[in-house]
Motif scaffolding. Structure first.
Motif, mmCIF file in Angstrom:
data_model
loop_
_atom_site.group_PDB
_atom_site.id
_atom_site.type_symbol
_atom_site.label_atom_id
_atom_site.label_comp_id
_atom_site.label_asym_id
_atom_site.label_seq_id
_atom_site.Cartn_x
_atom_site.Cartn_y
_atom_site.Cartn_z
ATOM 1 N N PRO A 1 44.996 49.418 37.825
ATOM 2 C CA PRO A 1 44.319 48.851 39.041
ATOM 3 C C PRO A 1 44.161 49.841 40.200
ATOM 4 C CG PRO A 1 46.799 48.190 39.258
ATOM 5 C CD PRO A 1 46.330 48.875 37.733
ATOM 6 N N ASP A 2 44.571 50.952 40.193
ATOM 7 C CA ASP A 2 44.189 51.864 41.202
ATOM 8 C C ASP A 2 42.736 52.588 40.613
ATOM 9 O OD1 ASP A 2 45.162 53.057 38.703
ATOM 10 O OD2 ASP A 2 45.356 55.230 39.523
ATOM 11 N N LEU A 3 42.236 52.559 39.731
ATOM 12 C CA LEU A 3 40.945 52.838 39.184
ATOM 13 C C LEU A 3 40.125 51.594 39.436
ATOM 14 C CD1 LEU A 3 41.475 54.913 35.807
ATOM 15 C CD2 LEU A 3 41.377 55.553 38.055
ATOM 16 N N SER A 4 40.583 50.657 39.453
ATOM 17 C CA SER A 4 39.676 49.179 39.837
ATOM 18 C C SER A 4 39.207 49.535 41.140
ATOM 19 C CB SER A 4 40.515 48.273 39.326
ATOM 20 O OG SER A 4 41.043 47.979 37.718
ATOM 21 N N VAL A 5 40.288 49.522 42.070
ATOM 22 C CA VAL A 5 40.158 49.747 43.356
ATOM 23 C C VAL A 5 38.877 50.550 43.538
ATOM 24 C CG1 VAL A 5 40.902 50.118 45.548
ATOM 25 C CG2 VAL A 5 42.249 48.807 44.132
ATOM 26 N N MET A 6 38.879 51.801 42.984
ATOM 27 C CA MET A 6 37.793 52.583 43.347
ATOM 28 C C MET A 6 36.493 52.718 42.539
ATOM 29 S SD MET A 6 40.239 56.159 43.344
ATOM 30 C CE MET A 6 40.723 56.151 41.739
ATOM 31 N N LEU A 7 36.591 52.366 41.217
ATOM 32 C CA LEU A 7 35.501 52.305 40.457
ATOM 33 C C LEU A 7 35.104 51.019 39.985
ATOM 34 C CD1 LEU A 7 36.903 55.208 38.069
ATOM 35 C CD2 LEU A 7 35.389 55.338 40.353
ATOM 36 N N ASP A 8 35.777 49.936 40.081
ATOM 37 C CA ASP A 8 35.503 48.504 40.012
ATOM 38 C C ASP A 8 35.702 48.252 38.405
ATOM 39 O OD1 ASP A 8 34.801 45.942 40.504
ATOM 40 O OD2 ASP A 8 32.590 46.182 40.308
ATOM 41 N N THR A 9 36.516 49.161 37.815
ATOM 42 C CA THR A 9 36.760 48.864 36.412
ATOM 43 C C THR A 9 37.683 47.861 36.127
ATOM 44 O OG1 THR A 9 38.302 50.587 36.506
ATOM 45 C CG2 THR A 9 36.420 51.362 35.728
ATOM 46 N N PRO A 10 37.816 46.882 35.044
ATOM 47 C CA PRO A 10 38.764 45.932 34.984
ATOM 48 C C PRO A 10 40.106 46.293 34.765
ATOM 49 C CG PRO A 10 37.528 46.196 32.997
ATOM 50 C CD PRO A 10 36.940 47.246 34.010
ATOM 51 N N ASN A 11 41.033 45.788 34.898
ATOM 52 C CA ASN A 11 42.423 46.050 34.638
ATOM 53 C C ASN A 11 43.176 44.592 34.202
ATOM 54 O OD1 ASN A 11 44.306 44.792 36.969
ATOM 55 N ND2 ASN A 11 42.641 45.612 37.885
ATOM 56 N N ALA A 12 43.992 44.458 33.215
ATOM 57 C CA ALA A 12 44.872 43.473 32.788
ATOM 58 C C ALA A 12 45.446 42.676 33.869
ATOM 59 C CB ALA A 12 45.761 44.087 31.517
ATOM 60 N N CYS A 13 45.937 43.154 34.749
ATOM 61 C CA CYS A 13 46.530 42.362 35.867
ATOM 62 C C CYS A 13 45.558 41.113 36.408
ATOM 63 C CB CYS A 13 47.199 43.076 36.889
ATOM 64 S SG CYS A 13 48.116 44.553 36.418
ATOM 65 N N THR A 14 44.379 41.515 36.879
ATOM 66 C CA THR A 14 43.620 40.603 37.466
ATOM 67 C C THR A 14 42.703 39.797 36.493
ATOM 68 O OG1 THR A 14 42.057 42.374 37.905
ATOM 69 C CG2 THR A 14 43.510 41.899 39.734
ATOM 70 N N THR A 15 42.604 40.273 35.282
ATOM 71 C CA THR A 15 41.954 39.734 34.029
ATOM 72 C C THR A 15 42.825 38.678 33.857
ATOM 73 O OG1 THR A 15 41.093 41.425 33.198
ATOM 74 C CG2 THR A 15 41.070 39.781 31.808
ATOM 75 N N CYS A 16 44.021 38.495 34.001
ATOM 76 C CA CYS A 16 44.825 37.345 33.744
ATOM 77 C C CYS A 16 45.140 36.445 35.043
ATOM 78 C CB CYS A 16 46.365 37.939 33.113
ATOM 79 S SG CYS A 16 47.234 36.567 32.653
ATOM 80 N N HIS A 17 45.670 37.338 36.003
ATOM 81 C CA HIS A 17 45.617 36.555 37.266
ATOM 82 C C HIS A 17 44.424 36.566 38.036
ATOM 83 C CE1 HIS A 17 50.080 36.645 37.196
ATOM 84 N NE2 HIS A 17 50.025 37.764 36.546
ATOM 85 N N THR A 18 43.395 35.556 37.797
ATOM 86 C CA THR A 18 42.285 35.545 38.268
ATOM 87 C C THR A 18 41.953 35.220 39.708
ATOM 88 O OG1 THR A 18 41.886 33.191 37.372
ATOM 89 C CG2 THR A 18 41.222 35.333 35.908
ATOM 90 N N ASP A 19 43.087 34.797 40.299
ATOM 91 C CA ASP A 19 43.201 34.151 41.605
ATOM 92 C C ASP A 19 43.653 35.448 42.632
ATOM 93 O OD1 ASP A 19 45.672 34.294 40.586
ATOM 94 O OD2 ASP A 19 46.501 32.747 41.991
ATOM 95 N N ARG A 20 43.853 36.581 42.066
ATOM 96 C CA ARG A 20 44.420 37.801 42.642
ATOM 97 C C ARG A 20 43.353 38.927 42.911
ATOM 98 N NH1 ARG A 20 49.168 36.721 45.604
ATOM 99 N NH2 ARG A 20 50.520 35.185 44.367
ATOM 100 N N ASN A 21 43.383 39.835 43.638
ATOM 101 C CA ASN A 21 42.605 41.038 43.482
ATOM 102 C C ASN A 21 43.267 42.242 43.301
ATOM 103 O OD1 ASN A 21 43.876 41.825 45.721
ATOM 104 N ND2 ASN A 21 42.534 41.049 47.490
ATOM 105 N N ASP A 22 42.454 43.234 43.118
ATOM 106 C CA ASP A 22 43.024 44.592 42.537
ATOM 107 C C ASP A 22 43.958 45.148 43.440
ATOM 108 O OD1 ASP A 22 41.320 44.366 40.214
ATOM 109 O OD2 ASP A 22 39.641 45.553 41.209
#
Length: 763
Positions: A402-423
């Motif tokens: 999720p650190d890369l997701s915050v910077m680059l908007d790449t996906p991560n498994a955490c928010t792919t599953c927890h769709t109600d949460r953010n990076d």
């Protein structure tokens, strides 16, 4: 809007959930092909393997229509899409479809073959000239409780009619070109370019034993003569048994191979179909994948910047990025190769090599046992759904970032599953668990993302990655090709040693990264690879040296290049049915100076796919170079008819009008192109230059300052800003840009001279 990338239907192979027998093997396309004896010849001696294969997704990859093979509802069922109703029905034992044909009119078509099994099944309908086409209305074969047992369209959110290349009658749904190689055994495409027709044949309708092991006649003959002598004398070109023996070290929780894996034979065999790739000539069993196919690298737009799957890329390119691959894992460690089933349920597959008492615990996965979050694959192999209902797991088996997701908007498994949460929530959760990432600032994803915006800060990291022998070769190849955009000493110094790499993928990418070099220097570096033993490398050399004037070489050296150029053109002509192949041939011929040949190839590409905008833009550029401006303008207008907001077409029109002296038109087109740019900064930079050159320096500076915030170390932006600010009397501002250039490239003489002049200016 950008054009969609069509799904490559020939790789819609997932695990079959239906047991059953294959349809009759006799059909119109079957032919006797030298050396191939058929899978039924194998079952006497290999009964266990044959029984496991029977009913597998390979066995059921393609079948003739019959009550036991057709899963869809053909009881006068209807499906309406784009205002047109398609009907599925039976008559006199035939399965029939009434739908819109090549002219858009409702027409009746017989179902010639069924295609795939689960989670969807498609149907092949015949058109003229030997073409079989995959209907874009497919049957959802999942259980009704999961939303299945229905007809659905592969492009539900788009309007696809008979004029669109993605229509079922178009080039991207053609079985002969797109699907057949991987759904049948020993395929011979047999495309006749002059007639634009096919006479496609195969030895077996499905993916049978010889599709993977190679022709079996010699093996059978040796067996009957009692002369089999193990892998070295088995009568096959290759040995696929590479699963190996594994053991846990005395103090370790992760198993290791007892013997080092010394080749990629097994995964390259699987990668023949389970990879995003282009075919090169004929397939030869046992050869490296790069000798028979050109592999797509983990780059945009097929992959996210960190290598996660984005477009449909079919496993191989993801898997060879993984630490599992580098540790010696092969496909059959996880999948039984004949049934295609996983070797264990749940986390059992991973537990073969990762001790469950260490990894299958809440201390590791931080989720309650028995929940989806406790499954290894859900965190390390997240799914992306293609073709509406077909989820594919990312086989790079990475740690969620999720650190890369915050910077680059790449996906991560955490928010792919927890769709109600953010990076940010996901990143904080990992921190709360004690997870820290030491490479957030140096991860290659950041370098690739920077490069996409023309920001040179990514170059040193990519040079480091390309030279790192411990990194996955596919990542190194992507890095060296990306470095080629630097077009400077860094790119050359990185590529030069890789030209001698034992990995063909690295040699080919190093060759491709040097196309910016002056032709004499390029020839000097690449001529030793003209007779390289790998096809991908040789073809990359052919493209890089296409512009070499043969009359300036010694006769023997010229003959070497002529032979290579003939090979390149021969391979391209074998795939003349593919618009992309025609476009590559056109570029090659243009570089060779064969402008009529290049024009013909571009026009053939556009005949096959009138919406292939890159081919149309290249054709326009070719016409403009011959002072055929009106024809070039017409091609660009056709590109905008296809995609009115296409940034590259607008940009090309702007440049054309600039050369023609139509200043207002040029600025309008360039401005629209800049507004439509979705990645990078090049079009917006050119617009800024145009604003300056056409008398609007203030607007140009404002545009460049905005771009600098997005790409703070883009030398073109810095240099233009320095010059424009100096013109406007802002010497201090110009000096700041010059200092930034010097920090970027302290040895660049032009930057030093600029800085010295500005230091002297104004006292």
């Amino acid at each position: 809007m950008p054009r969609r990338t069509p799904p490559l239907l020939h790789l819609a192979l997932l695990f079959a959930l239906l047991a059953g027998t294959s349809a009759a093997r006799s059909d119109a396309l079957r032919a006797d092909i030298a050396g191939f004896i058929g899978g039924d010849s194998c079952k006497t001696c290999h009964a266990t393997q044959h029984a496991a294969w029977k009913g597998s997704h390979h066995d059921l990859a393609m079948q003739t229509p019959a009550p036991r093979t057709v899963l869809g509802d053909f009881d006068n069922a209807t499906f309406t899409y784009n205002g047109l109703t398609t009907t599925f029905f039976r008559r006199d034992g035939q399965y029939l479809v009434r739908t819109d044909g090549e002219d858009g009119e409702l027409t009746e078509f017989p179902v010639r073959y069924v295609f795939g099994v689960y989670p969807l099944q498609q149907y092949l309908l015949p058109l003229s000239r030997g073409r079989l086409q995959a209907l874009s209305i497919a049957w959802d074969s999942r259980p009704a409780a999961q939303g299945g047992q229905r007809w659905f369209h592969l492009y539900p959110d788009e309007t696809i009619d008979h004029r669109d290349p993605l229509h079922w009658t178009g080039p991207y749904q053609n079985w002969n070109t797109r699907c057949a190689e991987c759904h049948s055994t020993a395929l011979e495409k047999n495309y006749r370019a002059g007639e634009r027709s096919f006479d496609t044949r195969y030895s077996e309708i499905n993916v049978s034993c010889e599709a993977c092991h190679g022709p079996g006649q010699q093996h059978r003959d040796l067996a009957l003569a009692g002369k089999l002598g193990g892998a070295d004398n088995a009568g096959f070109a290759t040995d696929l048994a590479q699963r190996g023996e594994w053991a846990f070290p005395a103090d370790g929780a992760i198993a290791q191979r007892r013997q080092t894996l010394d080749s990629n034979t097994q995964i390259d065999t699987c990668g023949r179909c389970h990879a995003r790739r282009g075919t090169l000539g004929d397939y030869h069993h046992g050869h490296p994948l790069t000798d028979t196919h050109r592999l797509s690298l983990p780059q945009s737009p097929q992959y996210h910047h960190d290598g996660q799957i984005l477009d449909e890329v079919y496993v191989y390119g993801s898997f060879v990025q993984s630490k599992m691959h580098q540790a010696g894992v092969v496909c059959s460690n996880c999948h039984e190769p004949h049934s295609l089933q996983l070797r264990a349920e749940g986390n059992g597959v991973c537990a073969q090599c990762h001790k469950p008492e260490v990894y299958d615990t809440a201390d590791h996965h931080h989720h309650p046992a028995g929940t989806d979050g406790a499954l290894c694959a859900n965190c390390h192999m997240p799914e992306t759904t293609y073709m509406v209902v077909d989820p594919r797991r990312d086989h790079s088996m990475r740690i969620p970032r999720p650190d890369l997701s915050v910077m680059l908007d790449t996906p991560n498994a955490c928010t792919t599953c927890h769709t109600d949460r953010n990076d940010e929530w996901a990143l904080q959760s990992l921190r709360d668990w004690g997870v820290r990432f030491s490479d957030t600032g140096t991860h290659p994803a950041r370098a690739f993302a920077a490069l996409a915006n023309g920001d040179q800060r990514g170059y040193p990291r990519l040079a480091e990655l390309a030279a790192d022998p411990s990194a996955a070769p596919i990542w190194r190849a992507a890095a060296v090709e990306s470095l080629g955009t630097a077009a400077d000493r860094r790119a050359l110094d990185t590529a030069r040693p890789l030209l001698q790499s034992p990995a063909p993928l690295l040699r080919a990418s190093a060759v491709s990264s040097l196309d910016w070099l002056p032709l004499p220097q390029r020839y000097q570096l690449l001529s030793p690879l003209i007779d390289d033993d790998n096809t991908s490398v040789r073809l990359a050399v052919a493209e890089a040296l296409a512009g070499v004037p043969l009359d300036q070489l010694p006769e023997a050296r010229a003959a070497e290049l002529v032979a290579l150029f003939h090979e390149y053109q021969d391979i391209a002509k074998r795939h003349a049915d593919m618009p992309g192949s025609q476009m590559q041939l056109a570029v090659f011929l243009g570089n060779r100076g064969d402008l009529p040949g290049a024009e013909a190839a571009y026009r053939e590409a556009l005949y096959l796919n009138p919406q292939l905008i890159p081919a149309r833009l290249n054709l326009a550029d070719l016409l403009r170079a011959q002072q055929r401006e009106d024809e070039a303008r017409a091609q660009l207008a056709l590109a905008l008819e296809t995609d009115p907001g296409n940034a590259n077409a607008l940009h090309a029109l702007g440049l054309l009008e600039t050369r023609a002296g139509n200043r207002e038109k040029a600025l309008d087109y360039l401005g629209r192109a800049a507004a439509a740019e979705e990645q990078g900064v090049r079009l917006r930079y050119v617009y800024a230059v145009a604003l300056h050159d056409l008398g609007q320096p203030g607007a140009a500076i404002q545009q460049l300052q905005s771009l600098r915030r997005e790409a703070p170390q883009n030398p073109d932006i810095l240099l233009a800003l320095a010059g424009y600010l100096e013109e406007q009397g802002d010497i201090d501002g110009a000096r700041r840009q010059a200092q930034a250039l010097l920090r970027l490239a302290p040895d660049n003489p032009a930057y030093r001279q600029l800085a010295q002049r500005l230091r002297a200016a104004g006292g």
